[in-house]
Scaffold this motif. Structure first.
Motif, PDB file in Angstrom:
ATOM      1  N   PRO A 176     -14.207   7.399  -4.123  1.00 65.44           N
ATOM      2  CA  PRO A 176     -13.685   6.907  -2.842  1.00 65.44           C
ATOM      3  C   PRO A 176     -13.549   5.388  -2.842  1.00 65.44           C
ATOM      4  O   PRO A 176     -14.336   4.670  -3.471  1.00 65.44           O
ATOM      5  N   SER A 177     -12.538   4.901  -2.161  1.00 61.12           N
ATOM      6  CA  SER A 177     -12.315   3.450  -1.976  1.00 61.12           C
ATOM      7  C   SER A 177     -12.297   2.705  -3.310  1.00 61.12           C
ATOM      8  O   SER A 177     -12.800   1.587  -3.411  1.00 61.12           O
ATOM      9  N   ASP A 196     -22.494  -0.465  -4.196  1.00 59.07           N
ATOM     10  CA  ASP A 196     -21.995  -0.063  -2.879  1.00 59.07           C
ATOM     11  C   ASP A 196     -22.253   1.415  -2.618  1.00 59.07           C
ATOM     12  O   ASP A 196     -22.500   1.827  -1.478  1.00 59.07           O
ATOM     13  N   ASN A 197     -22.140   2.208  -3.679  1.00 60.06           N
ATOM     14  CA  ASN A 197     -22.275   3.655  -3.546  1.00 60.06           C
ATOM     15  C   ASN A 197     -23.675   4.148  -3.926  1.00 60.06           C
ATOM     16  O   ASN A 197     -23.872   5.370  -4.080  1.00 60.06           O
ATOM     17  N   ARG A 213      -8.716  10.415  -6.819  1.00 60.32           N
ATOM     18  CA  ARG A 213      -8.963   9.980  -5.441  1.00 60.32           C
ATOM     19  C   ARG A 213     -10.145  10.701  -4.820  1.00 60.32           C
ATOM     20  O   ARG A 213     -10.885  10.128  -4.011  1.00 60.32           O
ATOM     21  N   TYR A 268     -19.263  -2.072  -7.341  1.00 62.76           N
ATOM     22  CA  TYR A 268     -18.776  -0.810  -6.772  1.00 62.76           C
ATOM     23  C   TYR A 268     -19.883   0.246  -6.784  1.00 62.76           C
ATOM     24  O   TYR A 268     -20.091   0.961  -5.781  1.00 62.76           O
ATOM     25  N   GLN A 317     -10.021   1.117  -4.631  1.00 61.75           N
ATOM     26  CA  GLN A 317      -9.270  -0.133  -4.568  1.00 61.75           C
ATOM     27  C   GLN A 317     -10.170  -1.346  -4.339  1.00 61.75           C
ATOM     28  O   GLN A 317      -9.762  -2.483  -4.592  1.00 61.75           O
ATOM     29  N   ASN A 318     -11.412  -1.126  -3.902  1.00 58.73           N
ATOM     30  CA  ASN A 318     -12.352  -2.244  -3.738  1.00 58.73           C
ATOM     31  C   ASN A 318     -12.632  -2.954  -5.066  1.00 58.73           C
ATOM     32  O   ASN A 318     -13.044  -4.122  -5.070  1.00 58.73           O
ATOM     33  N   ARG A 326       0.836  -1.206   0.000  1.00 57.60           N
ATOM     34  CA  ARG A 326       0.000   0.000   0.000  1.00 57.60           C
ATOM     35  C   ARG A 326       0.873   1.259   0.000  1.00 57.60           C
ATOM     36  O   ARG A 326       0.484   2.289  -0.571  1.00 57.60           O
ATOM     37  N   ALA A 353      -4.229   1.414  -8.081  1.00 62.56           N
ATOM     38  CA  ALA A 353      -4.402   0.076  -7.504  1.00 62.56           C
ATOM     39  C   ALA A 353      -3.950  -0.934  -8.549  1.00 62.56           C
ATOM     40  O   ALA A 353      -4.144  -0.722  -9.753  1.00 62.56           O
ATOM     41  N   ARG A 399     -11.000  -6.435  -5.480  1.00 66.29           N
ATOM     42  CA  ARG A 399     -11.698  -7.586  -4.900  1.00 66.29           C
ATOM     43  C   ARG A 399     -12.875  -7.999  -5.768  1.00 66.29           C
ATOM     44  O   ARG A 399     -13.131  -9.198  -5.958  1.00 66.29           O
ATOM     45  N   ARG A 410      -5.220   7.926  -7.332  1.00 63.09           N
ATOM     46  CA  ARG A 410      -5.080   6.678  -6.577  1.00 63.09           C
ATOM     47  C   ARG A 410      -4.824   5.562  -7.577  1.00 63.09           C
ATOM     48  O   ARG A 410      -5.586   5.394  -8.530  1.00 63.09           O
TER      49      ARG A 410
END
Length: 453
Positions: A426-427, A273-274, A422, A270, A429-430, A94, A235, A433, A233
């Motif tokens: 947000p997030s 999620d948002n 970034r 993703y 990098q999820n 990271r 990943a 997965r 960001r």
């Protein structure tokens, strides 16, 4: 001096503080067994000593009447172009990606040749990384992968060290003079115009009547298409190619179809999620290389518009919808020469390009995300005598295009490099997965964890 090609001119004009237009590669290598504590420091010194810099790495920009030209740089400063950094212990992945994110957000200096290489030591697992960025006006991703294939060794060799700016040359056929070549290219384009006009006419009909057609201006509004800041960001992660092949075989589709389905599933999860999944399917712009065997630098790319079917809950149905959308463009392009394809996609995407340049229609989207799949080395490679464990592309994001997904094949692995603003996403990098979850949903569970970088 030589004129920067038209696509390169566009990349230069698009660039701003919040929108750097360079691309990069991140290679992660093992320190060779038995190497001393100064191995990386000595490696950097050897790299800086390679001062016979080859084109296009010895070229800097010169502007004339608002037009960019390449001109040789006679005062190369290798200490500037080749940097050496170290991660704080324990050198977590990271931390490496946080550093690369920061480096990738910084503009290249236009008064110098438009590239930088940073060697980063102290990566966990007794590894080091090499991050090289160069302006997209210099070359596209396929040209960069060809270059990497030339400067990396097939076997470990401590005495043989090549670098991007000084790699073995591929023998090339003699070419006609620049004027003759330009006239011939112009004649070919004029000769191909009737075919392009016919293709554009078919395109208008297919947009009305062909259910598998996907074109520009069909993309829904989405959180992926916000204005961006200068923060980035990055990943990165690798996935076993054998899993992807199992899915392709089981569903009778191509590897590229599976890759797009992985991205579609990850984006669907993703956005759910948002609480931001559009009712209409996301549209991906997928670059297609038109390079010939002898072409090395520059930009020679067409595009297709792929329906990602993110509105479909069933993974298999989503995959086959994507496959039909991609197959439509394959059938269309088989009828055209590479020059006709370039002209056709330029005409088809002209409005989208104007919108990117001007921002005249901020609510209109030609596409939601760029997904690039670049072939890389099929066998293991070495940087000198250091085994390369992974190589990850790092691309660009634009105002209204806050996410880019790029991937490259390497040694029976598919290496994903994701970059986003970034602040806008947000997030992000999820998504790594969710890419793995996509393969599980399509019937290819992992036998071991994906190779994280």
């Amino acid at each position: 001096m030589s004129l920067v090609d038209p696509i390169g001119q566009l990349f230069l004009r698009l660039e701003g503080r919040n929108q750097p237009m360079h691309v990069a590669g991140l290679q992660v290598c093992d320190v060779p067994a038995g190497a001393g504590p100064d191995y990386v420091r000595n490696l950097v010194a050897r790299m800086r000593d390679i001062t016979d810099v080859q084109p296009p790495f010895n070229q800097r920009l010169r502007m004339r009447l608002g037009t960019a030209f390449w001109t040789p740089d006679t005062a190369m400063d290798m200490d500037y172009h080749v940097r050496h950094l170290a991660l704080p212990e324990p050198g977590a992945i990271r931390d490496l990606l946080a550093l690369v994110s920061m480096l990738h957000g910084a503009l290249l200096d236009r008064s110098r040749p438009l590239w930088e290489t940073t060697v980063i030591e102290g990566v966990t697992g007794n590894r080091f990384a090499v991050y090289t960025k160069f302006h997209h006006a210099m070359m596209d991703g396929v040209s960069a992968m060809r270059l990497i294939g030339r400067y990396l060794n097939d076997t470990p060799d401590a005495d043989t060290l090549y670098v991007p700016w000084h790699a073995p040359r591929t023998p090339r056929k003699p070419r006609r003079g620049g004027l003759v070549r330009s006239l011939a290219a112009g004649a070919k384009q004029i000769h191909g115009l009737p075919g392009v006009a016919h293709a554009l006419g078919i395109n208008r009909q297919d947009a009305k009547y062909d259910g598998d057609y996907t074109g520009p201006a069909e993309a829904p509004a989405c959180m992926l298409n916000k204005a961006i800041s200068g923060s980035r960001r990055v990943a990165a992660q690798g996935y076993d190619m054998a899993r992807i092949r199992r899915v392709a075989t089981a569903h009778d589709v191509t590897i590229n179809d599976v890759v797009l389905a992985m991205c579609a599933t990850a984006l669907r999860h993703y956005l759910l999620d948002n609480d931001a999944l559009p009712h209409k399917p996301l549209i991906a712009l997928v670059p297609v290389s038109l390079h010939g065997k002898d072409s090395e630098a520059g930009n020679r790319v067409a595009v297709i518009y792929a329906n990602l079917a993110t509105h479909i809950a069933d993974p298999a149905e989503r995959l086959h919808t994507i496959a039909r959308s991609v197959d439509y463009w394959k059938r269309r392009y088989k009828r055209l020469s590479s020059d006709q394809i370039m002209t056709f996609t330029g005409a088809l995407s002209a409005a989208a390009g104007l919108n990117l340049l001007s921002g005249l229609w901020p609510t209109k989207q030609a596409f939601n995300v760029v997904i690039s799949n670049i072939p890389g080395p099929k066998e293991a490679r070495y940087f000198g005598d250091a085994p390369m464990q992974g190589m990850y592309p790092v691309s660009i994001v634009l105002d209204g295009q806050a996410l880019n997904i790029s991937l490259v094949s390497y040694d029976d692995s598919l290496e994903f490099g994701l970059i986003a603003c970034r602040q806008s996403l947000p997030s992000m990098q999820n998504l790594l997965r969710y890419l793995d979850d996509a393969l599980n949903e399509l019937g290819a569970p992992a036998t071991e964890a994906p190779s994280a970088t």
